[in-house]
Design a protein around this motif. Structure first.
Motif, PDB file in Angstrom:
ATOM      1  N   ARG A  43       0.820  -1.217   0.000  1.00  0.00           N
ATOM      2  CA  ARG A  43       0.000   0.000   0.000  1.00  0.00           C
ATOM      3  C   ARG A  43       0.852   1.265   0.000  1.00  0.00           C
ATOM      4  O   ARG A  43       0.414   2.311  -0.490  1.00  0.00           O
ATOM      5  N   GLU A  44       2.056   1.173   0.534  1.00  0.00           N
ATOM      6  CA  GLU A  44       2.967   2.316   0.458  1.00  0.00           C
ATOM      7  C   GLU A  44       3.362   2.598  -0.980  1.00  0.00           C
ATOM      8  O   GLU A  44       3.697   3.732  -1.329  1.00  0.00           O
ATOM      9  N   ARG A  45       3.312   1.574  -1.802  1.00  0.00           N
ATOM     10  CA  ARG A  45       3.675   1.703  -3.213  1.00  0.00           C
ATOM     11  C   ARG A  45       2.478   2.073  -4.087  1.00  0.00           C
ATOM     12  O   ARG A  45       2.580   2.875  -5.012  1.00  0.00           O
ATOM     13  N   SER A  46       1.327   1.490  -3.783  1.00  0.00           N
ATOM     14  CA  SER A  46       0.156   1.687  -4.641  1.00  0.00           C
ATOM     15  C   SER A  46      -1.112   1.696  -3.797  1.00  0.00           C
ATOM     16  O   SER A  46      -1.238   0.891  -2.866  1.00  0.00           O
ATOM     17  N   PRO A  47      -2.060   2.559  -4.128  1.00  0.00           N
ATOM     18  CA  PRO A  47      -3.329   2.544  -3.397  1.00  0.00           C
ATOM     19  C   PRO A  47      -4.219   1.371  -3.789  1.00  0.00           C
ATOM     20  O   PRO A  47      -5.207   1.081  -3.112  1.00  0.00           O
ATOM     21  N   PHE A  48      -3.868   0.682  -4.884  1.00  0.00           N
ATOM     22  CA  PHE A  48      -4.708  -0.418  -5.371  1.00  0.00           C
ATOM     23  C   PHE A  48      -3.962  -1.732  -5.171  1.00  0.00           C
ATOM     24  O   PHE A  48      -3.146  -2.143  -5.998  1.00  0.00           O
ATOM     25  N   VAL A  49      -4.254  -2.389  -4.041  1.00  0.00           N
ATOM     26  CA  VAL A  49      -3.582  -3.632  -3.691  1.00  0.00           C
ATOM     27  C   VAL A  49      -4.571  -4.782  -3.808  1.00  0.00           C
ATOM     28  O   VAL A  49      -5.658  -4.755  -3.214  1.00  0.00           O
ATOM     29  N   VAL A  50      -4.182  -5.793  -4.568  1.00  0.00           N
ATOM     30  CA  VAL A  50      -4.964  -7.022  -4.698  1.00  0.00           C
ATOM     31  C   VAL A  50      -4.294  -8.103  -3.856  1.00  0.00           C
ATOM     32  O   VAL A  50      -3.097  -8.371  -4.012  1.00  0.00           O
ATOM     33  N   VAL A  51      -5.048  -8.720  -2.962  1.00  0.00           N
ATOM     34  CA  VAL A  51      -4.561  -9.859  -2.175  1.00  0.00           C
ATOM     35  C   VAL A  51      -5.228 -11.110  -2.718  1.00  0.00           C
ATOM     36  O   VAL A  51      -6.465 -11.164  -2.823  1.00  0.00           O
ATOM     37  N   THR A  52      -4.444 -12.101  -3.082  1.00  0.00           N
ATOM     38  CA  THR A  52      -5.023 -13.363  -3.520  1.00  0.00           C
ATOM     39  C   THR A  52      -4.940 -14.370  -2.374  1.00  0.00           C
ATOM     40  O   THR A  52      -3.943 -14.427  -1.646  1.00  0.00           O
ATOM     41  N   ILE A  53      -6.003 -15.142  -2.210  1.00  0.00           N
ATOM     42  CA  ILE A  53      -6.070 -16.192  -1.190  1.00  0.00           C
ATOM     43  C   ILE A  53      -6.462 -17.491  -1.894  1.00  0.00           C
ATOM     44  O   ILE A  53      -7.597 -17.652  -2.345  1.00  0.00           O
ATOM     45  N   PHE A  54      -5.495 -18.395  -2.003  1.00  0.00           N
ATOM     46  CA  PHE A  54      -5.750 -19.645  -2.716  1.00  0.00           C
ATOM     47  C   PHE A  54      -4.763 -20.695  -2.234  1.00  0.00           C
ATOM     48  O   PHE A  54      -3.552 -20.504  -2.328  1.00  0.00           O
ATOM     49  N   VAL A  55      -5.271 -21.792  -1.693  1.00  0.00           N
ATOM     50  CA  VAL A  55      -4.425 -22.904  -1.285  1.00  0.00           C
ATOM     51  C   VAL A  55      -4.198 -23.765  -2.521  1.00  0.00           C
ATOM     52  O   VAL A  55      -5.085 -24.481  -2.975  1.00  0.00           O
ATOM     53  N   ASN A  56      -2.998 -23.668  -3.065  1.00  0.00           N
ATOM     54  CA  ASN A  56      -2.677 -24.241  -4.364  1.00  0.00           C
ATOM     55  C   ASN A  56      -2.323 -25.726  -4.257  1.00  0.00           C
ATOM     56  O   ASN A  56      -1.261 -26.070  -3.723  1.00  0.00           O
ATOM     57  N   PRO A  57      -3.169 -26.616  -4.770  1.00  0.00           N
ATOM     58  CA  PRO A  57      -2.886 -28.051  -4.609  1.00  0.00           C
ATOM     59  C   PRO A  57      -1.639 -28.506  -5.354  1.00  0.00           C
ATOM     60  O   PRO A  57      -1.018 -29.502  -4.969  1.00  0.00           O
ATOM     61  N   LEU A  58      -1.249 -27.769  -6.395  1.00  0.00           N
ATOM     62  CA  LEU A  58      -0.117 -28.209  -7.207  1.00  0.00           C
ATOM     63  C   LEU A  58       1.208 -28.184  -6.455  1.00  0.00           C
ATOM     64  O   LEU A  58       2.148 -28.872  -6.847  1.00  0.00           O
ATOM     65  N   GLN A  59       1.313 -27.391  -5.397  1.00  0.00           N
ATOM     66  CA  GLN A  59       2.609 -27.284  -4.726  1.00  0.00           C
ATOM     67  C   GLN A  59       2.717 -28.135  -3.473  1.00  0.00           C
ATOM     68  O   GLN A  59       3.691 -28.024  -2.728  1.00  0.00           O
ATOM     69  N   PHE A  60       1.723 -29.008  -3.252  1.00  0.00           N
ATOM     70  CA  PHE A  60       1.764 -29.941  -2.128  1.00  0.00           C
ATOM     71  C   PHE A  60       2.096 -31.339  -2.639  1.00  0.00           C
ATOM     72  O   PHE A  60       1.495 -31.818  -3.597  1.00  0.00           O
ATOM     73  N   GLY A  61       3.045 -32.003  -1.962  1.00  0.00           N
ATOM     74  CA  GLY A  61       3.355 -33.378  -2.295  1.00  0.00           C
ATOM     75  C   GLY A  61       2.319 -34.318  -1.710  1.00  0.00           C
ATOM     76  O   GLY A  61       1.492 -33.929  -0.870  1.00  0.00           O
TER      77      GLY A  61
END
Length: 277
Positions: A43-61
Motif C-alpha cells: 500500500r505504500e507503493r500503490s493505493p490499489f492492492v490485490v490480495v489473492t487467497i488460494f491454497v494451491n494443490p499443485l505445490q503440495f506433495g
C-alpha cells in the motif's frame, strides 16, 4: 472499502476500473502479521492492492498437509480490510485451473532442484505455475513476496526475467515473533514444547551471522541445531545472495530447514562474508 471476488469475471470487472498501478500480494490464507506487513508495504507503493487467497494443490506433495492446511477465510478477509486492501481474490480450484490439473506446468530449472526442491519434489513447479497464472489474472505491475521463503522469491524473480513478464518483484524482510521465530502459517501446528525447539532455527542463523568466514558460519549454526534434539535437520546451507556459489567476499545467504514434531519449518538470514587478512 475492500471488494471480495471469487471468479475470473468478477476480478476482471474490478481490475477494469482500477485506473493505475496494480500491486499484488499472493497468499494461501491463514494470514498472520507477516502477510499483513506485505499488504502494508504494498500500500505504500500503490493505493490499489490485490490480495489473492488460494491454497494451491499443485505445490503440495502426496505426503504433505494440503487437506489440513489452515483455511480461515473470514478472519483473512477481516485482516485484508483492516490493512486497506482494495480487492481480495479468493478463487476456487476451478477458477484457477478451469480445465482441471494443467498438463503443462513451469519447470523451475536447476535452481529449483536444490534445498527445498530436493526435499519437496514438484513443489516449485506447482508454485511457479500458480504464481504465473495469478500475475496474469491480476494484471500485476508489482508483486510483493516475503523473504522467509527465499528460494521461492529467487525463483519467481528468475521466472519473471526469463519469461519477460514485465512485473516488478519486491522482497520484504522476514517478520519474526519477539523471541525470533519466523512467522509462518504452520507455526500453529507446534505444541508449546515444540515451539521452544523451533527457536533453534532462528538462534542458529543468528549465531552463524556473527561470523564472516564460511566454515565458521556453518560450524556455529550447525552446533546450535545439533544441540537441539527436538529439531531434526533437513539442510543447513550457505549460498550466494542469488542461491548460487558462496562468494569469497560480500553478501551471502544462510538457509535452514528442519522438522519439529510433524511440522516442517524453514528460515534464512543475510550474511556478509569477508576475506581473511
Amino acid at each position: 472499502m475492500t471488494q471480495v471476488v471469487h471468479t475470473r469475471d468478477e476480478l476482471a470487472a474490478v481490475l477494469d476500473a482500477a485506473g493505475g498501478e496494480i500491486a499484488v500480494v499472493m497468499t494461501m490464507g491463514a494470514l498472520h502479521e507477516g502477510h499483513r506487513r506485505l499488504i502494508r508495504v504494498a500500500r505504500e507503493r500503490s493505493p490499489f492492492v490485490v490480495v489473492t487467497i488460494f491454497v494451491n494443490p499443485l505445490q503440495f506433495g502426496p505426503a504433505e498437509d494440503f487437506e489440513k492446511y489452515p483455511r480461515t477465510l473470514d478472519e483473512d478477509l477481516e485482516a485484508c480490510r483492516a490493512e486497506g486492501a482494495a480487492v481480495v481474490f479468493a478463487p476456487g480450484r476451478d477458477d484457477v485451473y478451469p480445465g482441471g490439473a494443467p498438463s503443462i506446468t513451469m519447470n523451475p530449472g536447476p535452481l529449483g532442484a536444490i534445498l527445498e526442491g530436493a526435499s519437496r519434489p514438484g513443489h516449485f513447479s506447482g508454485m511457479l505455475t500458480v504464481v504465473e497464472k495469478l500475475l496474469r489474472l491480476t494484471r500485476a505491475d508489482v508483486a510483493f513476496f516475503g523473504e522467509k521463503d527465499f528460494q521461492q522469491l529467487a525463483l519467481i524473480r528468475r521466472m519473471v526475467v526469463d519469461l519477460e513478464l514485465g512485473v516488478e518483484i519486491v522482497g520484504v524482510p522476514t517478520v519474526r515473533e519477539d523471541d525470533g521465530l519466523a512467522l509462518s502459517s504452520r507455526n500453529r501446528y507446534l505444541s508449546p514444547t515444540e515451539r521452544i525447539s523451533a527457536l533453534a532455527l532462528s538462534r542458529a542463523l543468528r549465531e552463524g551471522a556473527v561470523h564472516s568466514e564460511p566454515k565458521a558460519v556453518l560450524a556455529a549454526a550447525g552446533k546450535i541445531l545439533a544441540d537441539e534434539p527436538g529439531a531434526r535437520l533437513d539442510y543447513l546451507e550457505l549460498t550466494g545472495p542469488d542461491l548460487g556459489a558462496v562468494p569469497t567476499d560480500g553478501p551471502a545467504r544462510l538457509l535452514v530447514a528442519a522438522r519439529v514434531g510433524a511440522t516442517r519449518l524453514i528460515d534464512n538470514v543475510s550474511i556478509v562474508l569477508r576475506k581473511e587478512a
